[in-house]
Every structure is written in C-alpha cells, then in structure tokens.
Motif scaffolding. Structure first.
Motif, mmCIF file in Angstrom:
data_model
loop_
_atom_site.group_PDB
_atom_site.id
_atom_site.type_symbol
_atom_site.label_atom_id
_atom_site.label_comp_id
_atom_site.label_asym_id
_atom_site.label_seq_id
_atom_site.Cartn_x
_atom_site.Cartn_y
_atom_site.Cartn_z
ATOM 1 N N GLY A 150 -10.071 62.755 78.298
ATOM 2 C CA GLY A 150 -10.945 61.584 78.335
ATOM 3 C C GLY A 150 -12.218 61.779 77.532
ATOM 4 O O GLY A 150 -12.228 62.397 76.470
ATOM 5 N N ARG A 151 -13.360 61.235 78.069
ATOM 6 C CA ARG A 151 -14.642 61.353 77.382
ATOM 7 C C ARG A 151 -15.283 62.692 77.744
ATOM 8 O O ARG A 151 -15.355 63.074 78.905
ATOM 9 C CB ARG A 151 -15.598 60.243 77.817
ATOM 10 N N ASP A 160 -14.098 61.653 72.312
ATOM 11 C CA ASP A 160 -12.839 61.637 73.055
ATOM 12 C C ASP A 160 -12.141 62.987 72.928
ATOM 13 O O ASP A 160 -12.397 63.738 71.986
ATOM 14 C CB ASP A 160 -11.915 60.543 72.492
ATOM 15 N N CYS A 161 -11.266 63.234 73.846
ATOM 16 C CA CYS A 161 -10.445 64.451 73.823
ATOM 17 C C CYS A 161 -9.744 64.601 72.473
ATOM 18 O O CYS A 161 -9.173 63.647 71.949
ATOM 19 C CB CYS A 161 -9.404 64.339 74.940
ATOM 20 N N ALA A 168 -13.245 65.007 82.374
ATOM 21 C CA ALA A 168 -13.643 63.702 81.821
ATOM 22 C C ALA A 168 -14.778 63.072 82.625
ATOM 23 O O ALA A 168 -14.868 63.246 83.836
ATOM 24 C CB ALA A 168 -12.449 62.757 81.846
ATOM 25 N N ASP A 178 -10.180 56.107 80.263
ATOM 26 C CA ASP A 178 -9.287 55.158 79.608
ATOM 27 C C ASP A 178 -7.954 55.076 80.350
ATOM 28 O O ASP A 178 -7.619 55.915 81.195
ATOM 29 C CB ASP A 178 -9.051 55.597 78.153
ATOM 30 N N THR A 230 -5.460 58.218 79.963
ATOM 31 C CA THR A 230 -5.816 59.420 80.722
ATOM 32 C C THR A 230 -5.586 59.182 82.215
ATOM 33 O O THR A 230 -5.112 60.068 82.933
ATOM 34 C CB THR A 230 -7.272 59.826 80.444
#
Lengths: 434, 434, 434, 434
Positions: free
Chosen positions: A281-282, A293-294, A319, A325, A328
C-alpha cells in the motif's frame, strides 16, 4: 514459561509509513480502520514503532533518523514516556494507558516498540530505579550501545538490571501493553566479538514479563537472527526477525527463500521466526523522501504473502490503512491463505534453486495439504511438482487425483498422474489446496 | 525421495579399535558377537570403516595414517575393491558380496565407509566409466581434494560424474551393502571459500542410491555439519555428523551439549544428526600406540549415552566386541534408555548453562515423558527441575505427582510439588521416566 | 644470500598475448624486436610464461585454461620439459638450452614460468629424484595443490623435497635460465588455514638457486602478497606480486594505489614488490576471445606506467611486440621516466584519497626530486601540492622556485610560491622533475 | 607536516606502577629522580597516564579500572582538567601548567595521556565548544565509543569536531605539554567493521597540533597497530603501539620478535613503531593486587631492552623510580646500547625461527655495525651467524676479522672466519659491536 499463542501475530505497525513520527491521532485512525475492515480476517495488533518518546522526532530528518542527544520524555525513574506533544492523552503521567484503552475498546491489542537498555541520560544523571536503592548508573553498561540509535545503554546482567526491567515492564503492563517489539536485541552487527549484551537482556525481559502476570508478546529485532542461537530465541521470545529491515525490493525478497529454508524447523506454537513487516500500500511518508506506493508488482506481493504464510511468519502490515487501495485490501483479506499461519499448519520447503522454489504445507490436525510453486525468474516458466516426491504428503497418504484449487485465482486445475505442472508468471506464485 | 527409517541406526563400527587395518576375520567375529548378544537390543549394523581397499594400510603408521600414493585394490572402472590380502572372500572380483551375505545371514545389516570422489590414480590413468564413453578424467575435479586423505579427487557435477557414482553405488548394491558412510562430504575444513564439491556430491549419491532400488542408508562425515545447510542434509542424507571425530575425553563430550542444542529441531524420521561413535570398551589398537580401555568414567559414559539417546542420535559402538567387559555390555543393553532413539520420541533441551543441562523427552504417540539432569561440573551437585516449566509437558498435561523412576539405577524417587531435586555425581546424569 | 640487482627487472612476458600457447618461433620474434628497439631503454628479460611443457595447451580453451590430466612433456626424474611440438629446438633432451642461447646472443636474458611443486603424475608413478634414492612420492605432498592449475603437488619441507628442487634448478641453470617466475607460491586463496606449503618452498628454491652459483632472479606469483610475510619475501625472493592478475581495466588500476601505499617501504635493492605485467598494445590472442587492443585510455596508460615507475615495480610488457603500435612504443621508451625504477630512486606516497594521489621521489645519491599528481576522478580537475609539505623534500632542501618540467609532455610550468597547481585529465597523471 | 625528532622518545610513564591513581607529588618525585640519575642517558619525558581528571580514580578497583559515570573534573567547554584533589597546583583553572613548568625546570619534557574523543557528559549537556557556536552535541558521535573505557564519545569528522580538538590541543600547548599519548586510537578491537572513528581523529589531532606551533609528540595507543594502515600512522603520528599492553611475561615478549619483524621497515625519523613501556623494577601498585618486582629474569630484561633498541622503539620505563634497584638502574644506563635508538641506526632482522632470532644494525652515517643473537629457547644454546650472510654488512663492506665486543658483558670475543658462534643463556641475548 513464556505465554503460548494459537497463531502467529497479525496486525499493523506504524514504521513503514511514519518512521519515527507517528502521533496518537494517526494511530487511532489506523486502529479504527483495522477494527472496521480487517479484524475479522485475523488482523488485531496495533503497534507504535520507534521513538514515541522523542519530542523532536523527525525534525532533522535530512541529517538524522535518530537525533543524537535529542529531546526525550522520561520519568524520574529513567523510563521513557510518550512525548506529550505527539500523544496528548499521555499527559499527567498516564503514559500509553488511555491509547491502549481506546484500542482495547475496538477489540484490538496494543503494542509498542522499545530499544533494549536504559536511557543514556538516566545513567549519566544517576536516576533511581523505582522502588530500589539502585541507580541507573548501576544498571547501565557503558560499553553496550546500539550501532544505529543513540538513545540507550545496554542493561547489565545483575540485580540492578533486573530491577530496572521489572519496573519498566510493570509500567507497560499497567498501561495495558499486549506486545513489546524490542529492538537492538536480536542481532547486533556492531561488535566484533560476542560482547553484545542483547543475549542476556532477552531472558531478563521475559522474566520481567512473567512477573507482571500479563500475557505480553515479546518480539525481537533487528535481524538476521543467528541460527546458532535458535534455542535461546525459542526459550525466551515469541518472535524474532530473520532478516534485516525488509522493504519492497525483489533483491530483498529473493533471499527470504533462503532464510525461510534455514528457519523452517523452528516455527512452533508461540515461537515464530519473523519475516518482518509487509511493505504494501502507501509507504514511506516519514522517511523524508515523500510517500509512495509499494514497489512490488502484484505478482511479487502475492509471492511475499504466500511465503510468509506457508512458512508461518507473523504478519504486520506497513501500509497507511486510511489510504488503503482496493487491491491491497483484497490481498489482506484472503482467508484461505492467511489461515496457513495457524499453529496446526506445518510448512516445509520441498526444493529450491536459483530459478524456483516449492513449498508444501500440511495441517497436522485435519490432514489438509497445500503446495506452493514460486517462480524466481524474471520471466514466466512452467513449474512442476511430483506429489509423490513431497515428503509431507508421503507421510499422510490420500488421494492425489482429480482437480485441485489454486487459491489466489480460485480456479481449478487437473492433476496429471499425481503431478502438478503449470505456468507461473515472473516472480509469481501458484498456491494449491490439494 | 530418500528411504524412511523407523529409528536412528544402531550398530558397530571398526574404526575406533582398528583404524585402517580391520580384516574380514575380525569383522566376522564382531558381527558374530553383535548377533549373539546385542541384536535383540536394537544393534544391527556392521560397518567396515576407512581404507578397506588399501593393501598396505597401517604399515607406516608412525608417519602416515593414510599412506600417500599407496597400494590400492581397484577395478578397471576406477572403483576401489576390498584388498584381497585383508578380505580373502573378495578374491575373483566378488567384492564385499560374500562378507555382506555372511552378515545378512546373522540377521544383521552391512555397511561400508567410502571417501567421496574417484580415485586419483583412475583419473591420471584416464580409466573408463563403466558402460559409458566417459573416462575418469572427465569425472574427476583436480581442484577438489580431501585435506587429510590422499586417495580421491572430488567428482564433478556433470553427466560423467553422475555416471561414475551410478556405477559405483550399483556395485555396492550388488554386493548387498545396506549403509554407506561417506567421508569428506559433510564438512571440509580445508577450503577458504565454498568451493568444496561435497555439496553436490551428496545429491548425486542419493540419486545413485535411488536408481538401485535398494534401501541404503546414507551417512555423512566428518563434522561439524553446517547448520545453514541443514535442509540439504535432511533432503539427501539419513545421518550427518554434528561433531568432528569424537573420542573419550570430557573436553569433547562437554561441547556436545551445545551441538545437540543446535540440532535438536532437526531430528526426524529418516533424518538423524549424528553425535559419532561411542568410544566405549577396548579401543585404539590400530592407531599405533597400543590398545586401551575407554578413558571416560562410568558416570561420563552414562552421560554420553543418555545425551545421544534423548537427542536422537544414531548409535555406533566403537569397542572391540570380542573383548567387551561386563560393564560396557550392561551399558549397551539398557532397553528402556535405548528406545528413546525411536522416531516417536522427541527430545528437547529445557535449559543449559556452564554448570548443568536439562533435557525433556516426549513420546508423541503414547505421551510418555522423560527428564534428564546432566551435571557438567567436576563435583557432585543437586540439580532441580520444575516440571511446570517444561514446555513439552505443558502441552501434554498429566499427573506429575508421586514417584518417578530413575532409569540407570532403577530406583524410585518422590516428586515434591511437581519438582525433581536430586544429587547428581560429577559429570553424571540422572534420567527419569515420569 | 640472494643475488643483488641494480634496478627492478624490465622485459617482455608471453602471457598477456599468448596465454598458455606461445611457441619457440613466437618467442624468438618478440626477442628480436626487444633487442632491436627496446633494449637500449632497459628492457632485457624475455619470459616464457605458463605451461610450456603442455603439448595440448590451448586445445580445449572453451572448457579449460589448464587441461586436467593433460598431455605433458616430462623427463624420467619428474621434471617438465619444453613440449617439442611447440619448442622444436628442445628435441633430444636439450630443454630450453638452445632458446636461451639464442636470447643470450641478442644480449638479453631468458626467463621461464614454473608452478611450485612436482608434477602430480611423477608422484603417482613414484619416479626417482635425480641422483638420489628418493622418489617423487617421498617429495610430493598430496594435500598441497594449486586451486586453479592441476599440474603439481607441493613439495614437502624435507630432504627429498630439497633434493628435487636442487635437481630442477640445476637443470634450469644448465639451460641458461636467468629468471624464474614461480607461480602458486606468493598467495594461495584456496586454503582456509595457513597449511599452504608455498612458504617453505620459497626458501627451498632460493637455496637451490644458491647451489647453482648462477645469478637467477626469483619472482613470485600470484598476488596479492601478504604484508605480514614481507620479511620472508624480502629474504628469499627478488620480486613478489602485490596484486592478483592485473589487466587493462580501471577498476583494477585504482586499487593499485592502495597496494603501492602498503608496500612502498619494502622496495629495496634486489627486493621489488611487483605490480604485474603492463597490459599494453595488442593483447589476449590465446585467451579464446580473439585478440584486441589495450582497453586503457592513453591517460590511464601513462598513469599506470608512472605509478609502476615511481613506486619502483619491475616492468614486464605484455604486448605482442611484433605488432607494437607507435603510441605504445613511444610510451615504453620514455627514458627519463623509466629510470625512476633504479635503486637510487626512492618513491613515497605524499597523500591519497578517493579523488587523487600524490607521490614524491628522491634520488638519494644525486638529490634529484620528482613529483607525480594522479587524478583518480572521471573528470579533469586541478591538483595542487605544497612542496613544503613533502617530507622527502624537507629532508633534502634546495631551491623550489622557478620552472619545473612535466616529463610526459616535456613542457615547463611555473612554481607559484613553492606550490604546483595544474589541471590533470580524467584518470591521468602529471609527473614533474623539480 | 608533523615535527621531526632526532631519536625515538625516552622517558618515564606512570601507568605500570600507578595505574589510574598517580598524584602530583608522585609525578614530581619520579621527575626528580629522572633528572638526577637518568637524564644524561637520554631519558627525558615524564608522562602522566590515564584518568588524571578522575577524582574517584582507583576507589572501586575491585570492580572497575575505570568507574562508569564517575566523578570527573571538566571545564565549561567540555575539556577534562586535572583532578584538583590529586593535582593541587591545577586549582583555579591552571590545569597542568604548574606541573609542566616544574618538569621543564628540571630540563625534562612533560607528557599526558588522553582518550580520543570528547567527554560523554559534555555531549549530553550540550556544552559549547570554546570560541565557536558549536556544541559538544555537534561534535560527539554517539556510536563511537571505546570498548574498555567509558569516558568519551569519538569526535566527528566535521568542522565542529576539528574546532573541539583545536581548542583542546591549544589548551595543552598553553599548559606546556610536550607529548600527547592518545588512547583508543591505534586499534579498536571492538567494532566488527571499520566504523572505528580513530582513523580520522589522528589526522585531526595532528592538524590541531600544527596550529599550536608547539613541537608536541603524538603517540598512539593501544596496539597492535594495523600494518595496512602504516602510511597513515607515519603521516600523522610519531609513535604507534605495535602490541597490546605489554607486561613482564615471556609469552608476551616472545611475539614481540614477530611484531618487530613486521614493522622493521617502518622505523624512520619522527616515526617510531612502539613496543610499549618497559615493565622493569617495582610495578603494579595501583592495580589492586599489591606492588611487586618485575617478573622477567635478568636475561629476559636484557633481551627486551636489546630488541627495543636494535629495532628502534621508543623507550618508556614503567618502574617507580624512587624505588629503583641497582640492577635496573644499571640496565637503564647502558649508553652504548641505548644509542641504537638514534635515527642514524637502522636495525634489520637477519633470521628468525621458533628457537632463535638474529638482528643486525648499521649506522648509516658512520658505518658502525652491530649484531644481536637472541636465544628464544628455555635452555642455553650456541648461536652462530655468518657475517657474510648479513645483507646490511654486505652493502657496507669492511674488515670482519679479529675481536669484537659483547656490549652487555663488555667482553671481547674472536671472530672465526667471519663467523660469530657463542653460547647464549635461556631467553638471553648477546649483542656485539663489530
């Protein structure tokens, strides 16, 4: 004897997104999300990571991750307290009590990160150890430091040291802490010889936990853990990191296959070799280079999660949950896959080379069998496995004919004469329930 | 998949008494004794150790254990044969077939020692590999040698190498060999980097064994084995030495506690970390300094045997059996203790420091529980164990009250509030069935 | 006591162009060129490098640089002879005598490469040592091998071993050899511990040289030499390699600055730490990938030659001389620079960091002073040096005003207040005579 | 450029007798003795060793050599001051000025020991660096500590760090310090990698010395120094320890022969590899076990002194001078032997094995020649040396006939055909002037 557990811990950790900077408000929002959306899938720990006691954390991030001789919140007994500017509910000496209560009310568990040892400043000030005639100067070992964080001295293996840890862990128990992630205690890359005092401190911490009567998970960092010390980790801790800090790069994911091979025989009830947080994720806001992002491809993310699960690692998502998102979230809610971390499931490597890896898994109570095919190459390849050759299955015979289910795609494939043979994408994984 | 086994192998090995010099007649006499007196207690393998192919073995013992460029029996395909002057029944190309048959007729199993690789002379002579167009020069790696024995070159990881090992192991299978102890393949202290070719040769040998269809145990030497290679040993071998050559000195017995701690999670059906031979009874005749009795005290002998059993090591006795004294025979016939090496028994270290060690053992089928107290000091001490603190017992609760039996003395002692507390002699052991 | 020399050896070596394949004809043509064009500048040795005894050298170059168990020319006393198919004048047991005579007639000196030890096959065949009752089996140590060449066993430190080396070196002296480059004797990367027998073999070789009464240079390879063994190299050899094989890549040239720093105090009359051949001109034909020009830029070539000279290394050019281009010939004929390798010149590093290096040089007889500025960066930079800060100059004061000459460009620059400050090209050098 | 010196420093050091406890009165008495009895033989430095700033030094000697978080005298700029209770003349901020003046008045030079770095407490208190806007927190590196002394943090390689060292060394220069023995800067056994900050601190200290304009000797401890760092020691320091702390035990004296072999090429004007103090006479009072006489035999004492001199080491006597016995005083006044430490004398090892060592020495100005025979065995043996084989003598030919003088016994012996051959006592030495 350390507490037992029915599965490897799962939860959220503040580090991958916030670095040293997380605040009470941010922790609460992530906890709210966890409770609302992920708890039902087994995610339950909320862990505040490093330097929650530093009022100035992150303020000189271009120079320092951990500001030397910085501005720390500490009580009169040499115990760090949450920085009130960051954790307002801790004002008036209440510590993490109110935040822990908030998290407990959500049906979740509360964890904190600590550095092994005693604040250096406490030792230089000769602060008293609560309820004893000892001082921090009796407790601190001035030759035992951390190579990358300047906050602490190691604690000596003596009565003063145990008294300090007792007073510290009792305070945590009083706050309602359920999980202690202790850092600089699993591996020290700094010392040439084995003078690293972390070895005895693990035992002292577990002894202090036992005295509180509270069921507190003890998690050790950083890695890689030393396989020749396996017995000690298993005796005194619940989790220990088998890798240095893990991030979202394939060069780091690839060696995890060798690490899991190495530690596979050491997964047991209440004892979990730890593959580190899931950088999904973030990520990265607190690290001074902007959030992002990842970096893993979706296939790599599935590979990572499959390996962590079939091996039996704890799962801590990194995250920022309020920005999670859809993809994820889907990944983190695969019940059939996540359950492999349960104690009844035993994972074993079947084979591995530079091109691929195969793992099997057996539920020793139900006899359920799983097989994972990992493609370690940069391009798609067909991977095969003769189920007759899988030692776990040989011990638990049963029909290996007909159709088997691939769990990520939820599709069915035919076994051909006891053999699976399927294309697997670059860096990707297929996970079958047989 | 390698053969499975229902317990760790037990038997007799010629090395500790004969060094390189044992003859057919001597092997037969030891086998006769084994069949007559020890077989019923589980001892069943008869193993001919190193350099049975050397006609001049032992003839320059003041200078060399292994004579360089010595006088070896070898067939036209680069395979060593028993030296006919020492093993007369091998005359006419019959190899170990007749001796194996003799041993099988006694209801025992037959094992041989080999060095990994191919005879150096075969490579220099470019001898053919049986049934192929390859020669020994294609097979031999001239940079892969043993640091302490001059006989062989390592075998390359190629088709020629596999063909050679196939032809070699098929010959052993045809002879009736049940057990191969391969040397210079588990640890090589010689090479600075990891160029040691032993790693691939283990796989190649297991592959060759599989092709014969015969159930042959593969045992690897010397040690100490490398814990980071554990998966490989487990995948391709049945036994692997976790120590360098073990002899009857306390300085060597003491570190075995650390080695057993390290490897305890790696004992499984068909996979046995190996503590090496039991140097008991009459020893050392072939080593050039005259034969002698075992140097261990009786207490140390019990300590050794208890540790080997509760850990789950194979047991190979090194004594000349035709000279076995009453005490040693008594030691080797303790049924209740020897059975701990069975697959159902799981041993675990409970605690250890410089002064003492405690191990527990659980029969996972029957729930039987054992506890061993080891005194590592030079003087008697009282050792205690809180049975509540033993993790294996916590998982299988049951009454821990009343009397328990010490198995060496066959006496009964009282538990006091779930605690054993008993004096243990210097370097001695008490082993309880709970 | 080993022979003394008035400067570090200079000459030509067959390896960089021919690998293992050079023939008599090719050696002669290079010698002719050397005599005609370079001798007057100090170049005088002609060295035939590795495996001149191998009839099949280079014939399986895709698989092997050194063919295992290959086809070697050897006399009845276990001494390799030149392969007659490659060196026809050696027919009839004349060895390198005729070729040495040819080279001597050109006013040059003749050198050969050897591997330390005794041919493996000689040991397996138990060949006699000339003039003694010993055999090669008494001489050879089967545990002492070379990690990268399969030809030899190391020689034992005993009377048989000395007798073998005596017979070998006497044969070389009889041929007229002036220079022995012994390989696998300066560093062995293979052995984990110090069981490397090279250490005593150096002493044995020097002893054998002394017995011949001939002034033979002893050069040791490969490197990097061990600084803690410096005394031994200095005592028993004339040259020893301070680097592994050196080739024409900047990544290899850069670390030479650190190596020269390390060894600078160990350059003395008859004792020369060796930076390895100069890979200039046409190179690489024998290596199986086609010949090519030197990969260094012209600036890098000047940097290399300046460092080798100011440090005091031997100089052996690797180019095929019959194809020498104008530029390289110009490079190899800079008299004023080449003379820095003379014994009277003492070079010292003044300073060094990742960006640049400065060396000074003093002729201790005449007081002449030199200064070299090396630019280690990828781009041009201005480099400066305060001559007051140069320790060698402080000890030999003299006017440091006025103009000084840059020796590569033969231009004059002004000193400014005792300071040189000049632009130097990327990877380039300026060398001043003060 | 660092100061030059005409010979290796000689003097007295407080450590071997007083450990951390020496007082002003005691220093003065030793200085008085030095001036009265030894100055004429070249002994001139008076060095106050470790922790002169600790008011409580030695008060908990059963537990600590260096009391952690102890009671230190420090000024407002983070610079330690002499403890007034031990050095009364320092009261009122006068530091070591008065004591230095006293020693200068005796015609002697004054030295002090320091630990590299800045006091830890100064950093935790954020004390200002004198005359700058920096604080000790900018200067101190919290990851750079000493493994055995808890007083300091290493100084960063930045402007704040240089400013601190400048202010520190200027204060020492103002006091009249002639010699700084900086500790924890030559070898750190603690760090696994090379993160040891000592390397840059040597350069910073020399730079600070240069700024003062005072001729201050810089001596580095502890050892063993790293030979691969030789250039750096030579560039920035005058002395560096080539051994860990040296004491009066043969097991420590024996390896000094290997250390001197290693460093012999690195002795130069102003650059002296340091064999450490001479533990002679009365020793050990401050170490908590009572004082004692030197444990070396008289022969061993002569061996030590001969090696230190012929090698060219600095000489610092550790004895309490006010209790100096006749023998030791005789030893320390052998003018003909002590002068070998002068810059004109060059010592070289001629040969060495486990049984004996031979060194030669040449005065490069006068051509005087010396030879030392060292018996390393436990019993007397005859040692011989062919003077023809000594490389230093070959370069400076001259008559080697007739009688030569043994300098310890002041007796004359005959050369026989250019060869010395004499009995030497166990662990003893004969030193000849040729």
């Amino acid at each position: 004897m350390k507490p037992t557990m029915d599965k490897a811990p799962m939860g959220w950790n503040s580090y991958d997104y916030y670095d040293t900077t997380v605040t009470e408000e941010q922790v609460k929002k992530n906890a709210d999300y966890l409770a609302a959306h992920l708890k039902e899938y087994g995610w339950e720990y909320v862990v505040v990571d490093i330097q929650w006691y530093a009022r100035d954390a992150g303020s000189r991030r271009d120079q320092f991750q951990y500001i030397p001789f910085g501005d720390m919140e500490m009580d009169g007994y040499g115990r760090y307290q949450p920085a009130v500017n960051r954790f307002p509910s801790s004002a008036g000496g209440k510590g993490f009590g109110p935040l822990a209560a908030y998290i407990h009310d959500l049906g979740l568990r509360f964890g904190i990160h600590i550095m092994r040892g005693i604040p250096r400043l406490a030792a230089h000030r000769h602060l008293p150890v609560e309820g004893t005639a000892y001082t921090a100067a009796d407790t601190a070992d001035p030759a035992s430091i951390c190579g990358w964080n300047p906050d602490m001295y190691g604690v000596r293996d003596n009565a003063a040291g145990q008294a300090y840890y007792d007073s510290l862990v009792q305070m945590y128990a009083d706050w309602g802490v359920d999980y202690i992630k202790c850092d600089d205690i699993c591996d020290s890359w700094m010392y040439r010889n084995d003078s690293f005092s972390g070895w005895h401190e693990t035992r002292m911490l577990q002894e202090a936990i036992g005295k509180t009567g509270r069921n507190i998970v003890l998690s050790l960092s950083p890695g890689p853990a030393h396989i020749d010390r396996a017995w000690q980790y298993e005796k005194y801790a619940n989790m220990w990191r088998i890798t240095d800090d893990f991030w979202d790069r394939w060069e780091l994911l690839l060696p995890m296959f060798a690490r899991c091979e190495l530690w596979q025989n050491h997964v047991a009830q209440g004892s979990y070799p730890d593959c580190d947080m899931l950088p999904l994720g973030r990520l990265g806001k607190g690290f001074g280079h902007g959030e992002r992002d990842c970096n893993f491809t979706k296939e790599e993310q599935k590979t990572m999660l499959t390996l962590w699960c079939i091996f039996g690692s704890p799962l801590m998502v990194g995250a920022e949950l309020t920005k999670l998102d859809e993809w994820t979230r889907w990944l983190l809610t695969r019940k059939e896959i996540l359950k492999l971390t349960g104690n009844a499931y035993v994972g074993r490597q079947v084979e591995r080379d530079g091109q691929h890896a195969v793992w099997s898994c057996l539920n020793r109570e139900t006899g359920e069998r799983y097989l994972a095919l990992f493609n370690l190459r940069e391009e798609e390849q067909v991977l095969s496995c003769d189920l007759d050759e899988v030692e776990q299955f040989a011990r638990r015979p049963g029909s290996l004919d007909g159709k088997v289910k691939e769990l990520w795609s939820e599709t069915w494939v035919d076994l051909e004469q006891g053999k699976i043979s399927q294309p697997v994408p670059a860096h990707g994984t297929k996970l079958y329930k047989l």
